[in-house]
Design an enzyme around this catalytic site. Structure first.
Site, PDB file in Angstrom:
ATOM      1  N   HIS A 150       0.836  -1.196   0.000  1.00 31.16           N
ATOM      2  CA  HIS A 150       0.000   0.000   0.000  1.00 31.16           C
ATOM      3  C   HIS A 150       0.873   1.250   0.000  1.00 31.16           C
ATOM      4  CE1 HIS A 150      -3.256   2.752   0.858  1.00 31.16           C
ATOM      5  NE2 HIS A 150      -4.116   1.751   0.765  1.00 31.16           N
ATOM      6  N   HIS A 151       0.455   2.252  -0.788  1.00 30.28           N
ATOM      7  CA  HIS A 151       1.249   3.481  -0.908  1.00 30.28           C
ATOM      8  C   HIS A 151       1.303   4.258   0.406  1.00 30.28           C
ATOM      9  CE1 HIS A 151       3.527   6.205  -3.289  1.00 30.28           C
ATOM     10  NE2 HIS A 151       3.006   5.856  -4.442  1.00 30.28           N
ATOM     11  N   ALA A 152       0.374   3.997   1.331  1.00 27.14           N
ATOM     12  CA  ALA A 152       0.421   4.663   2.631  1.00 27.14           C
ATOM     13  C   ALA A 152       1.661   4.260   3.424  1.00 27.14           C
ATOM     14  CB  ALA A 152      -0.841   4.337   3.438  1.00 27.14           C
ATOM     15  N   ASN A 328       6.649   8.583   2.231  1.00 26.50           N
ATOM     16  CA  ASN A 328       6.297   9.221   0.964  1.00 26.50           C
ATOM     17  C   ASN A 328       7.005  10.563   0.852  1.00 26.50           C
ATOM     18  OD1 ASN A 328       4.172   7.503  -0.444  1.00 26.50           O
ATOM     19  ND2 ASN A 328       3.338   7.600   1.628  1.00 26.50           N
TER      20      ASN A 328
END
Length: 478
Positions: A150-152, A328
């Site tokens: 997941h990009h989170a 990120n």
């Protein structure tokens, strides 16, 4: 290892919360094809003993408090829930059939089958929140490993650094993969001439002006301006449409040959030139003589904001429990490419792309996009930030990223890897492109909304042919 009860909940970063919103939720996919059959127990043991099995993000559940705010909560990792094994093979539609052997199927047919499997995952298969937000799919009949993260949890650099920390060099089983070329030679100090201060002041003023211009462009893109509609345009809710995926394959030596044709050109310049030429070719095929010369198609390009993104350094930071670079840490720039009919100078696409990229480099657009996103999240909340990001994507034509992968062949659990490719789940644009280099090659995954772009294989060939034409022109001009 300490028990999960000894850790306190940790709030998500603003970007992490953004990637959990329904319209901007993203899952990253990394496809690694191995040369030998996959050993399931060895794969599990490798993950558990690596940084991936120990890093807090990969051992934490996503939870929400009474006020609806998201947090990471440490839990005991159950590797059997994360490693999902499929013994049957896939057909070209991406569906499992009652066979376990791939004999009689060409490499291209197998690649199409795995690509379609991941394309289907990009639309219809979110990650379950009752376990840490990652999975490992083992496609045994195809000797493929599909990482779903997941990009989170982090961005592409974080993901690749983490995954590569589970791998070793094929030439040295005790060494981590080499991701960034080792610099050789002595550094040379630049001599300051008498007018260096004036030059520095000019560069500062240029940076400030271009930053202002591009930040205003960002705001206009969100509120008012959108690309002209073409046969490759996406739009509202297109992220829910069925997907297809194809792979464009390049040799890094070819890209370097083209790069040398114009001084101070980078691989990214070459990539954007190839995209501009390839999209023009594709549009000529789909709608001949229907578009005006110079039509702008805007891409959202992801830019890493770390000063030193090499794998070795990030791995050491993770071992030291440093969150300075994990997560990120990227911004975005609006990068236009232009429709132009094929002519006698294939390098014109590169020249124009380089001019645009150089202007973007002279600004702080990527940094400000990152900071503005944080500010909007803090002042207005994740729902409004999600809406603004979604509108930006709806008003542009494509998203693109380029990651530096291992410079030489690597192994996973002692099994040599023949190719590595990356992509993400779907966006409201009809086309997203993600390129990753590996051992002298570069492969770009092209994910499309198949009702808008039904022939991504032809689009991939347009990109490949564009690079080859540039290479011929570059060699001819030497």
């Amino acid at each position: 290892m300490a028990s999960p009860e000894t850790f306190s909940d940790e709030p998500l970063s603003p970007a992490g919360r953004l990637f959990l919103q329904p319209k901007t939720e993203l899952v990253m996919h990394c496809i690694a094809r191995t040369k030998n059959p996959i050993d399931i127990d060895a794969a599990k043991a490798t993950v558990m003993s690596s940084l991936m099995g120990q890093h807090p993000r990969f051992c934490s559940l996503l939870v929400r408090d009474d006020n609806g705010y998201e947090h990471w909560r440490r839990t005991q990792l159950d590797i059997d829930r994360h490693v999902i094994v499929f013994n049957n093979r896939l057909d070209k539609s991406g569906r499992f059939i009652d066979e376990t052997e791939t004999q009689g199927f060409s490499f291209n047919e197998e690649e199409m089958a795995v690509n379609q499997y991941v394309a289907d995952l990009s639309v219809s298969s979110p990650l379950s929140t009752d376990k840490p937000l990652w999975e490992l799919h083992l496609l045994m009949a195809h000797k493929c490993v599909v990482f779903r993260i997941h990009h989170a949890l982090g961005d592409g650099i974080s993901m690749m650094s983490m995954l590569m920390a589970t791998c070793r060099r094929a030439s040295d089983e005790n060494a981590l993969p080499l991701m960034v070329p080792e610099k050789r030679g002595e550094s040379k100090e630049k001599r300051r001439g008498r007018f260096w201060l004036l030059g520095a002041l000019w560069e500062f003023l240029k940076m400030a002006w271009l930053t202002l211009v591009y930040v205003m462009e960002f705001l206009l893109r969100v509120c008012l301006v959108r690309d002209r509609k073409t046969v490759i345009s996406g739009g509202d809710s297109v992220e829910l449409w069925p997907r297809k995926m194809a792979t464009a394959k390049f040799l890094l030596d070819d890209m370097k040959t083209v790069k040398k044709a114009i001084p101070n050109t980078t691989i990214n310049d070459v990539l954007f030139g190839v995209v501009s030429s390839g999209l023009s070719r594709y549009l000529d095929h789909r709608t001949p003589n229907a578009l005006r010369e110079g039509l702008r198609m805007t891409g959202v390009a992801m830019v890493n904001l770390r000063s030193k993104p090499g794998l070795q350094e990030i791995s050491k930071l993770m071992e030291d429990n440093s969150g300075a670079r994990w997560g990120n840490r990227f911004g975005a720039i609006l990068l236009p490419v232009f429709y132009d009919k094929a002519g006698n100078d294939p390098l014109k696409y590169l020249k124009r792309a380089k001019t645009m990229v150089d202007r973007k480099k002279s600004s702080l657009e990527a940094y400000f996009s990152y900071r503005i996103g944080d500010l909007v999240m803090s002042l207005l909340g994740s729902k409004y930030a999600c809406l603004l990001n979604y509108r930006l994507l709806c008003n542009t034509t494509f998203t693109i990223s380029n990651l530096i992968g291992p410079l030489e062949e690597i192994t996973l659990s002692g099994n040599p890897i023949s190719s590595i490719k990356v992509t993400t789940s779907s966006l409201p644009q009809a086309i997203t492109m993600h390129m990753l280099s590996y051992a002298g090659r570069a492969e770009m995954q092209i994910l499309v909304a198949k009702d808008i772009i039904p022939d991504p294989e032809f689009l991939a060939k347009c990109f490949e042919d564009a690079l080859l034409e540039m290479k011929v022109a570059a060699i001819g001009g030497e």
